[in-house]
Design an enzyme around this catalytic site. Sequence first.
Site, PDB file in Angstrom:
ATOM      1  N   TRP A 152      34.144  29.036  46.548  1.00  0.00           N
ATOM      2  CA  TRP A 152      35.301  29.392  45.702  1.00  0.00           C
ATOM      3  C   TRP A 152      36.546  29.668  46.532  1.00  0.00           C
ATOM      4  O   TRP A 152      36.474  30.317  47.572  1.00  0.00           O
ATOM      5  CB  TRP A 152      34.947  30.650  44.905  1.00  0.00           C
ATOM      6  CG  TRP A 152      36.135  31.318  44.293  1.00  0.00           C
ATOM      7  CD1 TRP A 152      36.940  32.272  44.856  1.00  0.00           C
ATOM      8  CD2 TRP A 152      36.678  31.076  42.985  1.00  0.00           C
ATOM      9  NE1 TRP A 152      37.943  32.635  43.986  1.00  0.00           N
ATOM     10  CE2 TRP A 152      37.803  31.918  42.834  1.00  0.00           C
ATOM     11  CE3 TRP A 152      36.306  30.222  41.938  1.00  0.00           C
ATOM     12  CZ2 TRP A 152      38.561  31.942  41.662  1.00  0.00           C
ATOM     13  CZ3 TRP A 152      37.088  30.261  40.775  1.00  0.00           C
ATOM     14  CH2 TRP A 152      38.190  31.099  40.642  1.00  0.00           C
ATOM     15  N   ASN A 154      40.750  31.077  45.785  1.00  0.00           N
ATOM     16  CA  ASN A 154      41.952  31.293  44.963  1.00  0.00           C
ATOM     17  C   ASN A 154      43.168  31.398  45.873  1.00  0.00           C
ATOM     18  O   ASN A 154      43.352  30.491  46.706  1.00  0.00           O
ATOM     19  CB  ASN A 154      41.792  32.392  43.907  1.00  0.00           C
ATOM     20  CG  ASN A 154      41.379  33.763  44.366  1.00  0.00           C
ATOM     21  OD1 ASN A 154      40.261  33.954  44.788  1.00  0.00           O
ATOM     22  ND2 ASN A 154      42.265  34.718  44.273  1.00  0.00           N
ATOM     23  N   ASP A 155      43.997  32.400  45.745  1.00  0.00           N
ATOM     24  CA  ASP A 155      45.323  32.397  46.372  1.00  0.00           C
ATOM     25  C   ASP A 155      45.396  31.904  47.819  1.00  0.00           C
ATOM     26  O   ASP A 155      44.621  32.360  48.656  1.00  0.00           O
ATOM     27  CB  ASP A 155      45.888  33.822  46.458  1.00  0.00           C
ATOM     28  CG  ASP A 155      45.668  34.636  45.231  1.00  0.00           C
ATOM     29  OD1 ASP A 155      45.213  34.087  44.230  1.00  0.00           O
ATOM     30  OD2 ASP A 155      45.958  35.839  45.278  1.00  0.00           O
ATOM     31  N   GLU A 325      51.647  39.999  40.633  1.00  0.00           N
ATOM     32  CA  GLU A 325      50.855  39.845  41.848  1.00  0.00           C
ATOM     33  C   GLU A 325      51.615  38.966  42.842  1.00  0.00           C
ATOM     34  O   GLU A 325      52.607  38.323  42.499  1.00  0.00           O
ATOM     35  CB  GLU A 325      49.528  39.139  41.532  1.00  0.00           C
ATOM     36  CG  GLU A 325      48.724  39.798  40.431  1.00  0.00           C
ATOM     37  CD  GLU A 325      47.395  39.108  40.143  1.00  0.00           C
ATOM     38  OE1 GLU A 325      46.395  39.818  40.082  1.00  0.00           O
ATOM     39  OE2 GLU A 325      47.367  37.873  39.973  1.00  0.00           O
TER      40      GLU A 325
HETATM   41  C1  FRU Z   1      45.918  36.820  42.444  1.00  0.00           C
HETATM   42  C2  FRU Z   1      44.963  37.906  42.857  1.00  0.00           C
HETATM   43  C3  FRU Z   1      45.650  38.845  43.827  1.00  0.00           C
HETATM   44  C4  FRU Z   1      44.508  39.405  44.608  1.00  0.00           C
HETATM   45  C5  FRU Z   1      43.577  38.232  44.677  1.00  0.00           C
HETATM   46  C6  FRU Z   1      42.135  38.614  44.683  1.00  0.00           C
HETATM   47  O1  FRU Z   1      45.311  35.646  42.030  1.00  0.00           O
HETATM   48  O2  FRU Z   1      44.507  38.595  41.734  1.00  0.00           O
HETATM   49  O3  FRU Z   1      46.458  39.802  43.218  1.00  0.00           O
HETATM   50  O4  FRU Z   1      44.896  39.842  45.869  1.00  0.00           O
HETATM   51  O5  FRU Z   1      43.841  37.418  43.563  1.00  0.00           O
HETATM   52  O6  FRU Z   1      41.338  37.507  44.921  1.00  0.00           O
END
Ligand code: FRU
Length: 616
Positions: A152, A154-155, A325
């Site tokens: 996985w 994300n950011d 965020e």
């Molecule tokens: C944004 C977020 C951030 C956090 C991260 C956790 O997508 O929620 O605020 O640091 O993902 O994975």
Amino acid sequence: MNSFKTAAVSALMYSLAIAGTQAATSGQGVQIDHLGVNNTLIRITGNERYILLPVQESNDDARINVLVDGKLDRTINVRLAKTKVDYCVPFDLTPYDGHEVTMNVVTTQGRSTVREAKEDACWKNIALTDEFDTYNREKYRPAYHHTPLYGWMNDPNGMFYKDGIWHLYYQYNPYGSKWQNLSWGHSTSRDLVNWENHGVPLEPTGLGMVFSGSCAIDTNNSAGYGADAVVGLYTSADASQVQSLVWSTDNGETFHFHPGNPVITLESEARDPNMFWDDSTGQWVMLLAHALEHEMIVFTSPDMKTWTMQSSFGKGLGAQDGVWECPDMFQVPVSGTDEKKWILLCNLNPGGPFGGSATQYFIGDFDGKTFTPDKDQEGNVPTKWLDYGKDHYATVSWSNTPDNRRTVIGWMSNWQYAAEVPTMQYRSANTLPREIKLFKGDDGQIYAASEPSPELLALRDRLTLRVNKTGIGEKTRSFPLPKANDGICEITFDLDGTRASAIEMVLKNDDNEKVTMTYDPSMHTFSFDRTSSGIVDFSQDFPAVTVSPTFEKNGTISLRIFIDRSSIEVFGNDGRFAMTNLVFPEKPYTELSVRAIEGKAKLQNLKIYSIKTNSK
Ligand code: FRU
């Protein structure tokens, strides 16, 4: 009755404990001891590099305490398989060479007997191996966008440029393709096109998981780790969210944890610190997302260790839904003027223009302590979006970039369905890298354009179609897309729509899976309909039509469209509008068809390029 039951249960447990060795099963180099209905010990006796842990995505997480010579080394959470194995994730044993490694596994699934628990699919499929195969077998995995090798993502976060290398870190789960065990994965590139994986330099600590953050190059050794040390600041997330400092003297390959962490604590959710050196005031500035309060707090520091709160920005401004965020802030020249303005990126979730997560931004001024947003003619602070698709989030920029560039990259998904998209070996890609430029709109407001980074021109392989100029009537004209590499391509063209109500552009395959894009020259809008684009039923939030203003007044647009198996990114008028949407067609789209609605149009400079792939 109760006491009888308890006695019976303990008698049963006792007999199983005695029969412990019989309850154990062993594969090559792995011995499995079932201690109770939800507790199992995995003893590793072999010398291979990895232990493969079988995952079933629909199952709950099992908590695995990794014991090294009997001492707790770390805890990971893995959706160990119960009835079927979706895929395996590797746990790297090389750091423990010469030591005893045991995994104490606690599963949550209700089992009434150990006999039953022993039947779980994971125990039969645990294995040791020297190779973990990351060969791409998934048809939706992009060929030229950055993706993790597996697992996985994300950011994007912590990105910096140094010595000719673009460093990209990302929120990463190395033990499954859903959000968990948040760590920083690390990839690098010399050209923003080809990425090399560098493993996982930051893993959860006793303060919590490793959430998003930023890195800066400490040119003047202000933190004391040496000139040009890479210093990172990120959110340690457990029961609280606190900010932790790390540093690296090997260009971000490995990091040290500052013993005085956390360096910032607040009483409410605050995360994703983004810091930069402010030349005009000679200090570090950092933005921290005060998530639930919908504000970005500004801090300053001489050394990145002691931070002073200076101001906060955003209460009541812009889109206010969900949480705020992943902030970022930097100064950019306004094209065609002598002016420079600050842009503050504010990612929010949910509350985006088409549901779920999206990147809004504010234009304004910054005096080293306070960000003051520009207002429109009515005296309001307008809400502006960096991208008008559904799959563009957590956008932040690289620090220390050459030639005053402001290069950003986003996460190409949406929190609404990121964990449900029809991929498994990996989940989520990044958007293409983009350059942020500012321009003055016809309303006098300043807007951000995001142009594909110039390096992306190198993607172009063969020019498979070229049409200099052609009239488009109400009858559909079709143009073939390249066949090589599942049709991955770049399409560019200009449209003159001054004599039509609208122009429809359809990307489709012969199963009639299609994406319908429409340019409306009188409304000055561009829309993207993916309701029939392929597999759409994994989430009710996926089928959607997204619409963008085109920021032109004259009824013409120029488009650059990038297709990469499961993504389409549209850039209009040199990035004045951008739209990023995922699609999951069963078969690649094979043609672009164009028609005018009520009237006629002109299509010019149509060029379609195939793209080579290095992806394995
Ligand atoms: C944004 C977020 C951030 C956090 C991260 C956790 O997508 O929620 O605020 O640091 O993902 O994975």
